[in-house]
Design a protein around this motif. Structure first.
Motif, PDB file in Angstrom:
ATOM      1  N   UNK A 160      11.872   5.066  36.972  1.00 34.02           N
ATOM      2  CA  UNK A 160      10.660   4.339  36.584  1.00 34.02           C
ATOM      3  C   UNK A 160      10.100   4.892  35.283  1.00 34.02           C
ATOM      4  N   UNK A 161       8.970   4.360  34.852  1.00 32.46           N
ATOM      5  CA  UNK A 161       8.329   4.779  33.606  1.00 32.46           C
ATOM      6  C   UNK A 161       7.696   6.163  33.766  1.00 32.46           C
ATOM      7  N   UNK A 162       7.802   6.954  32.724  1.00 32.92           N
ATOM      8  CA  UNK A 162       7.253   8.317  32.722  1.00 32.92           C
ATOM      9  C   UNK A 162       5.852   8.331  32.124  1.00 32.92           C
ATOM     10  N   UNK A 163       5.152   9.405  32.408  1.00 32.85           N
ATOM     11  CA  UNK A 163       3.892   9.669  31.727  1.00 32.85           C
ATOM     12  C   UNK A 163       4.225  10.017  30.273  1.00 32.85           C
ATOM     13  N   UNK A 164       3.274   9.827  29.354  1.00 30.28           N
ATOM     14  CA  UNK A 164       3.566  10.093  27.931  1.00 30.28           C
ATOM     15  C   UNK A 164       4.086  11.505  27.657  1.00 30.28           C
ATOM     16  N   UNK A 165       3.650  12.494  28.448  1.00 29.95           N
ATOM     17  CA  UNK A 165       4.080  13.873  28.213  1.00 29.95           C
ATOM     18  C   UNK A 165       5.294  14.276  29.051  1.00 29.95           C
ATOM     19  N   UNK A 166       5.931  13.308  29.712  1.00 23.78           N
ATOM     20  CA  UNK A 166       7.077  13.550  30.593  1.00 23.78           C
ATOM     21  C   UNK A 166       6.737  14.552  31.694  1.00 23.78           C
ATOM     22  N   UNK A 167       5.512  14.460  32.215  1.00 24.32           N
ATOM     23  CA  UNK A 167       5.103  15.319  33.329  1.00 24.32           C
ATOM     24  C   UNK A 167       6.033  15.074  34.515  1.00 24.32           C
ATOM     25  N   UNK A 168       6.234  16.090  35.353  1.00 27.53           N
ATOM     26  CA  UNK A 168       7.140  15.949  36.496  1.00 27.53           C
ATOM     27  C   UNK A 168       6.738  14.812  37.437  1.00 27.53           C
ATOM     28  N   UNK A 169       7.738  14.275  38.109  1.00 30.45           N
ATOM     29  CA  UNK A 169       7.545  13.206  39.080  1.00 30.45           C
ATOM     30  C   UNK A 169       7.451  13.814  40.479  1.00 30.45           C
ATOM     31  N   UNK A 170       7.318  12.955  41.459  1.00 30.93           N
ATOM     32  CA  UNK A 170       7.327  13.385  42.861  1.00 30.93           C
ATOM     33  C   UNK A 170       8.759  13.577  43.370  1.00 30.93           C
ATOM     34  N   UNK A 171       9.751  13.239  42.538  1.00 34.73           N
ATOM     35  CA  UNK A 171      11.151  13.365  42.919  1.00 34.73           C
ATOM     36  C   UNK A 171      12.021  12.305  42.270  1.00 34.73           C
ATOM     37  N   UNK A 172      11.400  11.421  41.525  1.00 32.02           N
ATOM     38  CA  UNK A 172      12.123  10.345  40.838  1.00 32.02           C
ATOM     39  C   UNK A 172      12.650  10.828  39.489  1.00 32.02           C
ATOM     40  N   UNK A 173      13.353   9.935  38.801  1.00 27.35           N
ATOM     41  CA  UNK A 173      13.743  10.119  37.409  1.00 27.35           C
ATOM     42  C   UNK A 173      12.898   9.127  36.624  1.00 27.35           C
ATOM     43  N   UNK A 174      12.233   9.585  35.572  1.00 31.71           N
ATOM     44  CA  UNK A 174      11.340   8.715  34.812  1.00 31.71           C
ATOM     45  C   UNK A 174      11.619   8.835  33.320  1.00 31.71           C
ATOM     46  N   UNK A 175      11.579   7.696  32.656  1.00 35.59           N
ATOM     47  CA  UNK A 175      11.828   7.603  31.215  1.00 35.59           C
ATOM     48  C   UNK A 175      10.594   7.058  30.512  1.00 35.59           C
ATOM     49  N   UNK A 176      10.453   7.415  29.230  1.00 33.50           N
ATOM     50  CA  UNK A 176       9.407   6.762  28.442  1.00 33.50           C
ATOM     51  C   UNK A 176       9.614   5.254  28.568  1.00 33.50           C
ATOM     52  N   UNK A 180       9.468   2.710  26.581  1.00 33.11           N
ATOM     53  CA  UNK A 180      10.325   2.084  25.563  1.00 33.11           C
ATOM     54  C   UNK A 180      11.799   2.406  25.799  1.00 33.11           C
ATOM     55  N   UNK A 181      12.088   3.644  26.215  1.00 34.42           N
ATOM     56  CA  UNK A 181      13.472   4.021  26.505  1.00 34.42           C
ATOM     57  C   UNK A 181      14.001   3.236  27.701  1.00 34.42           C
ATOM     58  N   UNK A 182      13.188   3.084  28.732  1.00 35.00           N
ATOM     59  CA  UNK A 182      13.616   2.334  29.915  1.00 35.00           C
ATOM     60  C   UNK A 182      13.863   0.874  29.568  1.00 35.00           C
ATOM     61  N   UNK A 183      12.986   0.274  28.774  1.00 35.90           N
ATOM     62  CA  UNK A 183      13.183  -1.136  28.376  1.00 35.90           C
ATOM     63  C   UNK A 183      14.454  -1.298  27.547  1.00 35.90           C
ATOM     64  N   UNK A 184      14.738  -0.324  26.670  1.00 28.80           N
ATOM     65  CA  UNK A 184      15.972  -0.390  25.866  1.00 28.80           C
ATOM     66  C   UNK A 184      17.220  -0.224  26.733  1.00 28.80           C
ATOM     67  N   UNK A 185      17.097   0.532  27.802  1.00 25.77           N
ATOM     68  CA  UNK A 185      18.225   0.788  28.689  1.00 25.77           C
ATOM     69  C   UNK A 185      18.508  -0.389  29.629  1.00 25.77           C
ATOM     70  N   UNK A 186      17.486  -1.138  29.990  1.00 30.92           N
ATOM     71  CA  UNK A 186      17.634  -2.205  30.991  1.00 30.92           C
ATOM     72  C   UNK A 186      18.806  -3.165  30.737  1.00 30.92           C
ATOM     73  N   UNK A 187      19.039  -3.635  29.509  1.00 29.14           N
ATOM     74  CA  UNK A 187      20.168  -4.558  29.312  1.00 29.14           C
ATOM     75  C   UNK A 187      21.528  -3.952  29.649  1.00 29.14           C
TER      76      UNK A 187
END
Length: 160
Positions: free
Chosen positions: A124-140, A142-149
């Motif tokens: 899922x989407x990350x916080x702007x500072x890439x703070x840790x998640x609860x256990x997921x993998x998160x991307x900025x 814009x990076x996630x949207x670029x990766x989706x295709x």
């Protein structure tokens, strides 16, 4: 500064957030660890009020205000989507903080589903500072949207 991970998509390497409990082999509900392994991508959700449906080969559907994900190991709905309100402990998928504007459901602990082994493990989407998640993998975002295709149900996310 937080420790971040790296997501590799072919020759492209993208910084990502991982769980505050780092990466673990013996994932447990609530340990904040990102599970290690290879995970297929099942489907995605997106906030249609915040962004258009991106071009992707993954099945995608808009998230709704009544969508949740059960994280209660004692519930028959554990690690499954639920409709809110829900008596069991759950995560709300309709969030104000933009973290779930795009959510990709990983096949961690889905089939077979094991009690207390972790739930709601998403890309899922990350916080702007890439703070840790609860256990997921998160991307900025814009990076996630670029990766989706580049994502499909044949895509595997390897965490190590």
């Amino acid at each position: 500064m937080f420790r971040s991970g790296r997501l590799r998509a072919g020759p492209v390497v993208i910084r990502c957030a991982i769980g505050a409990g780092r990466i673990g082999r013996d994932k447990r509900e609530g340990d904040h660890a990102t599970p290690t392994g290879e995970f297929r991508l099942f489907f995605g959700l997106y906030r249609a009020d915040r962004m258009p449906r991106n071009a992707t080969l993954l099945p995608m559907r808009p998230v709704r205000p009544h969508d949740g994900w059960c994280d209660d190991p004692d519930s028959s709905g554990y690690n499954r989507p639920v409709r809110l309100p829900c008596k069991a402990s759950h995560e709300k998928l309709w969030r104000d903080d933009h973290l779930y504007d795009v959510v990709i459901v990983l096949d961690y602990n889905i089939f077979p589903r094991r009690k207390s082994r972790g739930s709601a493990i998403f890309l899922h989407c990350a916080r702007p500072d890439l703070a840790p998640t609860e256990g997921c993998v998160a991307l900025h975002p814009d990076d996630l949207r670029r990766l989706l295709p580049r994502l499909s149900r044949k895509t595997a996310l390897t965490v190590r």
